[in-house]
Write an enzyme that holds these catalytic residues in place. Structure first.
Site, PDB file in Angstrom:
ATOM      1  CE1 TYR A   1      44.558  48.369  41.527  1.00 14.75           C
ATOM      2  CE2 TYR A   1      43.898  48.142  43.960  1.00 14.75           C
ATOM      3  CZ  TYR A   1      44.015  47.458  42.923  1.00 14.75           C
ATOM      4  OH  TYR A   1      43.597  46.367  42.681  1.00 14.75           O
TER       5      TYR A   1
ATOM      6  CE  LYS B   1      51.841  38.123  32.417  1.00 13.08           C
ATOM      7  NZ  LYS B   1      51.515  36.679  32.376  1.00 13.08           N
TER       8      LYS B   1
ATOM      9  CG  ASP C   1      50.405  34.061  34.369  1.00 14.74           C
ATOM     10  OD1 ASP C   1      51.410  34.296  35.184  1.00 14.74           O
ATOM     11  OD2 ASP C   1      50.478  33.887  33.218  1.00 14.74           O
TER      12      ASP C   1
ATOM     13  CG  ASP D   1      42.764  44.559  45.440  1.00 20.38           C
ATOM     14  OD1 ASP D   1      42.131  43.863  46.506  1.00 20.38           O
ATOM     15  OD2 ASP D   1      42.149  45.213  44.633  1.00 20.38           O
TER      16      ASP D   1
ATOM     17  CG  ASP E   1      39.609  39.651  47.441  1.00 19.78           C
ATOM     18  OD1 ASP E   1      40.233  40.211  48.455  1.00 19.78           O
ATOM     19  OD2 ASP E   1      38.648  39.748  47.045  1.00 19.78           O
TER      20      ASP E   1
HETATM   21  C1  IPM Z   1      41.119  45.809  49.533  1.00 19.88           C
HETATM   22  C2  IPM Z   1      39.818  46.591  48.824  1.00 19.88           C
HETATM   23  C3  IPM Z   1      40.347  47.993  48.348  1.00 19.88           C
HETATM   24  C4  IPM Z   1      41.703  47.926  47.530  1.00 19.88           C
HETATM   25  C5  IPM Z   1      39.238  48.799  47.624  1.00 19.88           C
HETATM   26  C6  IPM Z   1      38.073  48.794  48.521  1.00 19.88           C
HETATM   27  C7  IPM Z   1      39.797  50.159  47.152  1.00 19.88           C
HETATM   28  O1  IPM Z   1      39.835  45.611  47.945  1.00 19.88           O
HETATM   29  O2  IPM Z   1      41.486  46.532  50.550  1.00 19.88           O
HETATM   30  O3  IPM Z   1      41.686  44.902  49.258  1.00 19.88           O
HETATM   31  O4  IPM Z   1      41.508  47.387  46.282  1.00 19.88           O
HETATM   32  O5  IPM Z   1      42.626  48.052  48.177  1.00 19.88           O
HETATM   33 MG    MG Z   2      40.537  43.880  47.802  1.00 19.66          MG
END
Ligand code: IPM
Ligand code: MG
Length: 360
Positions: free
Chosen positions: A146, A195, A227, A251, A255
């Site tokens: 990123y 990985k 994975d 990231d 989620d």
């Molecule tokens: C998070 C979000 C951010 C990230 C985005 C909005 C840039 O997905 O905080 O997880 O990827 O860090």
């Molecule tokens: Mg995120």
């Protein structure tokens, strides 16, 4: 205690959930004799509308001068051309990346915990849930893909895009140390995710993590390929205590981990630098589709405020009080729409904030 808190309501549901978190903090201040002085700055789409950029230098400086930052969410519908038909570094999310980098917030802590009361909302089968799970994802937040060099160019008449993934050993070491420190206060287990069967950055990651592990003989270290980790999270989530990983893997996995808790609306996060300074935000996004409708779940932001008290201000008792109040409200059967189930009482954003504040 006197604390200077910069708030960033941001976009979408951000303002309404930050309002509820401040309501709860104010109750803490009143009961425990502290004062929180808020200073609001713009970031994301609202900053683009006001200043043409997602984060101004002044706003960043204001955040830097504070004791901690409390953030709602930034960003909107990608269809919103005002915010998205511009260069990537001018989009709302760029503000978030810029503040993380600008404040050197390299350690992102994302707890994923299954409340007994919300087991119904967990998409996993009962036999997989077992006794529940309680893990912390430690995501490296200011390096890797990123923040690497990127560009798009035309090569032999074809568009070609490049992103680069770079880590140096110091960047890996400092996040690994945070992960092992946290593991020492928990169940003393670190699963480091990489990985390494493909990536050089992962092989370096493994080497440095192993060096750090030698300083923590009580902590059990295991390596897991990313994975496989994605699979293990939905097959046997109870095996994870501290999950240590780089920026993009963290990231994605955070989620996934949040989803199996039933709702991303429950998960808090802290992003820390080397000192006690941190930025605290829910793990979820700005949910523009439900913004302004009193439908958003403010609990993730309220729990993020609790993390702020714990990590930045050393107010453990007060943080415990917020977490206990959230637990109590859930036990009493109050739910926002995202976690609603039969027999419970559905409440809106503001009422949920009131209920939690009343129980402090
Ligand atoms: C998070 C979000 C951010 C990230 C985005 C909005 C840039 O997905 O905080 O997880 O990827 O860090
Ligand atoms: Mg995120």
């Amino acid at each position: 205690m006197d604390c200077k808190v910069v708030t960033i309501p941001g976009d979408g549901i951000g303002p309404e959930i930050v309002r509820e978190a401040c309501k709860v903090l104010d109750k803490v201040a009143q009961v425990y004799g502290h004062s929180f002085h808020y200073n609001e700055i713009l970031m994301g789409g609202c900053s683009i509308d006001a200043y043409g950029v997602p984060l101004t230098e002044e706003a960043l400086e204001t955040a830097r001068q504070s004791d901690a930052v409390l953030l709602g969410a930034v960003g909107g519908n990608v269809g919103n051309s005002r915010w998205y038909d511009v260069a990537p570094n001018l989009r709302p999310e760029a503000g978030l990346l810029a503040i993380r980098k600008g404040l050197n917030l390299f350690a992102n802590i994302r707890p994923a915990y299954l409340y007994k009361e919300l087991a119904e909302a967990c998409p996993l089968k009962k036999e997989i849930i077992g006794d529940g799970f309680d893990m912390v994802i430690m995501r490296e937040l200011t390096g890797g893909l990123y923040f690497g060099e990127r560009h798009t160019e035309e090569v032999d008449g074809l568009l070609q895009a490049t992103d680069t993934l770079t880590y140096n050993e110091n960047e890996i070491r400092r996040i690994a140390i945070k992960a092992f420190d946290i593991a020492m206060k928990r169940r003393k287990s670190v699963i480091s995710v990489d990985k390494a069967n493909v990536l050089d950055s992962s092989r370096l990651w493994r080497k440095v993590v192993e060096e750090v592990a030698r300083e923590y003989p009580e902590v059990k270290l295991e390596h897991m390929l990313v994975d496989n980790c994605a699979m293990q999270l939905v097959m046997n989530p109870g095996q994870f205590d501290v999950v240590l990983t780089e920026n993009m893997f963290g990231d994605i996995l955070s989620d996934e981990a949040s989803m199996i808790t039933g709702s991303i609306g429950m998960l808090s996060s802290a992003s820390l630098n080397e000192s006690k300074f941190g930025m605290y935000e829910p793990s979820h996004g700005s949910a523009p589709d439900i913004a302004g409708k009193d439908l958003a779940n403010p609990i993730a932001t309220i729990l993020s405020a609790a993390m702020m008290l714990r990590y930045s201000f050393d107010l453990d008792k007060e943080a415990d009080a917020i977490e206990a109040a959230v637990q109590k409200v859930l036990t009493e059967g109050y739910r926002t729409a995202d976690i609603m189930s039969e027999g419970c009482t559905e409440v809106g954003t503001a009422r949920m904030g009131d209920l939690i504040a009343e129980r402090i």
